[in-house]
Structure formats: C-alpha cells, structure tokens
Design an enzyme around this catalytic site. Structure first.
Site, PDB file in Angstrom:
ATOM      1  N   HIS A 220      -7.995  -4.975  -0.134  1.00 54.04           N
ATOM      2  CA  HIS A 220      -6.631  -4.466   0.411  1.00 54.04           C
ATOM      3  C   HIS A 220      -5.922  -5.400   1.464  1.00 54.04           C
ATOM      4  CE1 HIS A 220      -3.460  -1.590  -0.602  1.00 54.04           C
ATOM      5  NE2 HIS A 220      -3.746  -1.070   0.434  1.00 54.04           N
ATOM      6  N   ASP A 221      -6.386  -5.496   2.405  1.00 52.19           N
ATOM      7  CA  ASP A 221      -5.655  -6.211   3.883  1.00 52.19           C
ATOM      8  C   ASP A 221      -5.068  -7.300   3.476  1.00 52.19           C
ATOM      9  OD1 ASP A 221      -5.640  -4.279   5.225  1.00 52.19           O
ATOM     10  OD2 ASP A 221      -7.697  -4.701   6.450  1.00 52.19           O
TER      11      ASP A 221
ATOM     12  N   ARG B  28     -11.501   6.266  10.139  1.00 55.67           N
ATOM     13  CA  ARG B  28     -10.954   5.463  10.092  1.00 55.67           C
ATOM     14  C   ARG B  28     -12.325   3.985   9.652  1.00 55.67           C
ATOM     15  NH1 ARG B  28      -6.949   2.444   9.648  1.00 55.67           N
ATOM     16  NH2 ARG B  28      -7.007   0.333  10.928  1.00 55.67           N
TER      17      ARG B  28
ATOM     18  N   SER C 130       0.637  -1.499  -0.306  1.00 50.76           N
ATOM     19  CA  SER C 130       0.214  -0.226  -0.290  1.00 50.76           C
ATOM     20  C   SER C 130       0.878   1.482   0.129  1.00 50.76           C
ATOM     21  CB  SER C 130      -0.837  -0.309   1.004  1.00 50.76           C
ATOM     22  OG  SER C 130      -2.012   1.616   1.075  1.00 50.76           O
TER      23      SER C 130
ATOM     24  N   ASP D 217      -8.886  -6.625  -4.187  1.00 46.69           N
ATOM     25  CA  ASP D 217      -8.514  -5.835  -3.906  1.00 46.69           C
ATOM     26  C   ASP D 217      -9.201  -4.424  -4.089  1.00 46.69           C
ATOM     27  OD1 ASP D 217      -7.131  -3.406  -2.718  1.00 46.69           O
ATOM     28  OD2 ASP D 217      -5.454  -3.780  -2.486  1.00 46.69           O
TER      29      ASP D 217
END
Lengths: 192, 378
Positions: free
Chosen positions: B355-356, B227, B157, B322
């Site tokens: 994405h994680d 967040r 990222s 992602d």
C-alpha cells in the site's frame, strides 16, 4: 501508420465508441479521435506502451486481456478492435466471445500464417520469420497462429458473421489467392 | 538534509491557517461552530486561476506535502518526491495546495482544540467526521484561496477517497481527479484492521474515554499497537521479506521476549515514534472516516449510479502488491466510471511496495503522473 490500422480507421464510423484491445501507444485511438471524432479506450498491459498512451492523452486501461473484459458492460461499445493481438492470446475463444458481448461489432487483424513465405519456410523445416512474423520461435509472444481459412472456421463455429474482409501484403490489398499471397488479414464481424 | 539550494525542492515553506466562522454541518448530524484548516501552498496561482491542484493526505500525514521548515530542515514534506519544481507535479506550472483535514492533530481544528462551549479540549466530544465533511471544509479553503475550480485533486489511500469525493460533492469544481491506491468502500477485512487499532487505543487505561488531555497522560500503548497493525498492512509480504528477512537482532535467538527479529524491532520503533506525535482521538476518527466512506450506499450499493454525477477526467492507479487496497477495488471504480462513459485511464503498477507504494518513487508510476499532469491544459 500500419496498413491494417489505416484500414481499421476507415471502417470505424464517425463518433463511434471504440475499444482498442492491445492498443500499443494509442496511435489508432488518437487518429480515430482526431479524424472521426470517435472517442475510445485502449486496453494495454505493457508498461511502456501504457505510458505512451498517457503521454498521447489517450484513455488507457492497464488490464490483462486473458482475464476477459469484465470491466466493460454488455454492448457498451460500437466497435471493439483487436489489431495484431489475436495471435498472442491464450484463451482465444473466450476473448472472441467477450468482444462480441461488449461491442456491437468487432474488427480483428492478424498475420496470416498461410502466406506462401511461411509455408515455404516450414516446408524447408524452419519456423517462419518475416516482416509480419518478426520473431524467432524462442522469443515470440505469439502463441496461437492461424491462417485466413482457420480464422473463418472459428468464426463459423462461434456463430460470428463476417461483414468485411481485407487481406494485405506490403500494405497493398490482395484479392487473388488471399490465403497464399496475403500476409495480413483484417476482418469486420458482428454476432450472428 | 535537504539543501536549500536544491533546484528540485520548493525550499523552505510556511504552514498557514484559514479560519471559518460559518458553522459546518457534518454528515453525522453534529455541527462545528467554527473551524480552522492548516494548509501550505507551493508555486503561484496563475492569473486565470486555472492551475490549482489540491493534494489530499492519507491517515497519518498532514498539509506539509513539500519542502521543509526553516526552523526544522529535516522535516521534509511527505510527497516531496512527487511535488516540486521539475517534478511530476511541477510547481513551476501548478499552484499546489496541501490541505490538512478537520479532526487532525496537525493544526486544523481537532479533538485537542478547545471546545468553544467549555474552553477545554474537545476530547471525546469532538464529532466523528467523514470524507464528505473534509471535502466541504476543503471547498471553503478553496473559496478562501480564490480557487473556483481545481485543475486537479490528487490523493492516495484515504487521500484518494477525498479526490473521488470531490468529483461527487463539487463536480463542477474539479477538472481532473487522480485517485491512487484507492477503494470506493472498505472491505470487511479492511474495517477489521481499523477496529483492532481502535480497540487497542480505547482499551488503553490512559485513554480515559477520550478525555485524557487534562489528565496529563496519553494512551501511547494503544497508539503504538494501532500503528504496528497499520504498518503490517501497508507493506507487502514481499517488501517485508526483502527488507527484514528473518534477520536476528542479536545474531542468535534469545529464548526470551526481547527483540529477536528485525521486523519486531522495526514495528516497535515505528510504534514508539508514532505514539509520541499522533493523537489517539484523531486516530479513532480517521479510521472511522475510512470505514464509513461508501458513496454507493445512497444508491442501493451501485457505484455506477453514485458516480453518475462526476464530470471530471480520472486517472486511477493501483499497485499489484497492495493487499490493503488491492487492484480489484480500483478496478471497481474504473468499471463504474466506464459505465458512465467518463474519461478515465487506469494503471496497475507492478511495484513491490504494498500500500505504501503510492508514497515511493517508481519510474513507471511517476512518469505516468508526469505525463498526465503535463497534458492538463491551464
């Protein structure tokens, strides 16, 4: 090494830039680098094979050939190789055109469906299973089988010029009745 | 708890700081008169100094990549599953450096640090920093550690942007760049998510234009929402459905605005937790660093031209699920590298994590990194 790969390795000029489509574990690219100082990239979709390539220290790109070769610029390779992969491609014509766009020359190998054993099995009412066609009909990744004559027809239609042809059976060259006695065909072609 | 005797853990680690008194000229024009970088190291630098690997972190992580702190054993490094003895990035072989970036709230000089001009926290006056600035600061850290050339720089990222920028800022100081879940520039959609997060923070009444430190308040509401937005985009729809489904917290709909669905509970929990430890001014700056990163901008938009000066070998990895940094953005990097005839391999991993996924353990992903690092000559 597979018989067609040995032939392909002979046809690649020293220091040529090579793109190997459906490169498997990258052994051809590794050989070309070690024996002919030809740098290259492989394209492979299968996870296991991609991992083998990384372990073999071969440049590998995990993309789907069916979507074309958009990663690669025009004429960016001396030689584009498609070994025993043609018959698994859905969009055959598109890929052939893409290969000729990207490479100065292309090398294609495929199992010859015209080999007598395949003809015989079909004549007896069964889909062929052999050393070069090792799958049962319900599990085969192959979707577009062709014979030597069929492939040469396609080349004519696409304006592809065949520079060299090698037909093999059991690792040995076949010159007599190649479409009947050869089980594997290897071609070196250029555009026009 | 991470047992101290676990042979695959580096064990207890100590965070360190390096101070640099030579001013750092930033891309935005401002100058940091002096700064500190927090970092950790694992393994040993070999005699040839050829085995150093820099790990760059993403948005909310830190230099605490691996191991745990003796005084807080539950605080395990964020990439503990990848880095360690016998792990894909093997600390028996490599000297691994985890570096925090300037502007962070985890130890490096940042908005909460004292401004030497006033003695008070910088707050809103802390300059906007960029990926290029971070690499400059990390290069100073490399000098400090006696590392002339990294065997590799790796990140996911925002960390991947640093791994890429290293090859452009210091082409001769990096041999391998491992660029994971990356983009060479954010899409407008991606910038849009960042802007919503920033607006959430800046419109919080406790933000006070960024000078909230001496007011004894923290814009926790804004941070919370920032967040939550982030978390939604880091997960794939598939992973979210798998993890939470439409499960109801109370078994039946409440017909009120308390937590109904599990996903709401999860987002609130993540938001609350984040707002207790992360700094709002830092959040604003790192999202800006993401937005501004665009090495092609100085080359008429041509990434190929921008990457012409890179010399490193590359491993680029993306994840199919992602959607925040989707595979086409990684392929754009690969294409530019191919245009320059660079050594590059590209993996597109069919992992569900979104994405994680770059933080998660996946055999295909980790085995490939293991094989890649194994082939790096020392």
């Amino acid at each position: 090494m597979r018989a067609d790969l040995a032939a392909i390795a002979q046809w690649v000029a020293p220091q040529a830039r090579v793109l190997d489509l459906g490169c498997g574990d990258g052994s051809l690219l590794r050989t070309l680098w070690q024996e002919r100082q030809a740098p290259g990239y492989g394209v492979e979709i299968d996870d296991e094979s991609v991992l083998d390539c990384v372990a073999n220290d071969v440049n590998v790109l995990q993309v789907d050939l069916e979507s074309g070769l958009s990663l690669f610029a025009d004429h960016s390779f001396d030689c584009v190789v498609l070994s025993e992969t043609l018959q698994t491609i859905h969009r055959t014509e598109l890929l052939m055109r893409e290969m000729l766009r990207v490479g100065r020359e292309v090398i294609v190998s495929f199992p010859n469906f015209g080999h007598w054993s395949a003809r015989l099995q079909v004549a007896f009412g069964r889909m062929p299973v052999s050393e070069t066609l090792p799958y049962e009909w319900y599990e085969t990744p192959n979707v577009h089988h062709c014979t030597i004559v069929d492939f040469e027809d396609l080349c004519r239609r696409l304006g592809v010029r065949i520079r060299e042809r090698l037909v093999l059976h059991a690792g040995q060259p076949v010159t007599f009745l190649p479409n009947l006695l050869g089980s594997l065909a290897v071609y070196r072609c250029t555009a026009g | 708890m991470n047992a101290p005797h676990d042979p695959s853990s580096v064990g207890a680690v100590i965070a360190q700081k390096a101070r640099f008194d030579k001013p750092l000229r930033l891309k935005g024009g401002a100058e940091l008169p002096a700064f500190e970088i927090a970092y950790e190291t694992y393994g040993e630098l070999n005699a040839a100094r050829s085995n150093a690997v820099l790990v760059c972190h993403a948005l909310n992580a830190s230099h605490h990549v691996d191991g745990f702190y003796a005084e807080d054993q539950s605080n395990i490094g964020w990439w503990d599953n990848l880095v360690g003895p016998g792990k894909p990035l093997d600390t028996n072989r490599f000297f691994v450096v985890g570096s925090n970036y300037i502007g962070s709230c985890f130890g490096s000089t940042g908005p909460a640090s004292p401004n030497p001009a006033s003695g008070k926290p910088w707050g809103a006056d802390f300059p906007v920093v960029t990926v290029e600035d971070w690499v400059e600061a990390q290069a100073r850290l490399a000098d400090h550690l006696g590392i002339e050339r990294f065997a590799g720089v790796i990140g996911g990222s925002l960390g991947a942007m640093q791994a890429l920028q290293w090859t452009l800022s210091y082409p001769e100081r990096i041999r391998h760049s491992i660029v994971i879940a990356a983009a060479a520039r954010l899409t407008p959609q991606n910038i849009a998510f960042n802007e919503v997060a920033r607006q959430a923070i800046m419109t919080d009444p406790d933000f006070h234009g960024g000078h909230y430190y001496d007011k004894g308040v923290v814009p926790t509401r804004g941070l919370r929402i920032a967040r939550m937005i982030g978390h939604i985009t880091y997960l794939s729809g598939e992973a979210m459905a798998e993890k939470f489904g439409r499960l109801l917290r109370r078994g039946v709909p409440g017909f009120d605005f308390d937590v109904d669905f599990e996903i709401e509970s999860y987002l609130r929990y993540q938001g609350d937790k984040f707002s207790t430890y992360f700094d709002a001014n830092t959040y604003l700056r790192i999202t800006k660093a993401l937005d501004y990163f665009d090495p092609a901008a100085d080359f008429g938009g041509s990434l190929s031209a921008a990457l012409a000066r890179a010399q490193a070998a590359f491993l680029v990895v993306s994840f199919k699920s992602d959607w925040r940094f989707p595979p086409p953005q990684s392929r754009e990097i690969v294409r530019a590298l191919l245009d320059n005839r660079r050594i590059v391999s590209y993996l597109e991993i069919d992992a569900p994590g979104g994405h994680d996924a770059f933080l998660l353990e996946d055999a295909r992903y980790h085995n490939a990194l293991r094989a890649y690092f194994g082939n790096i000559e020392l």
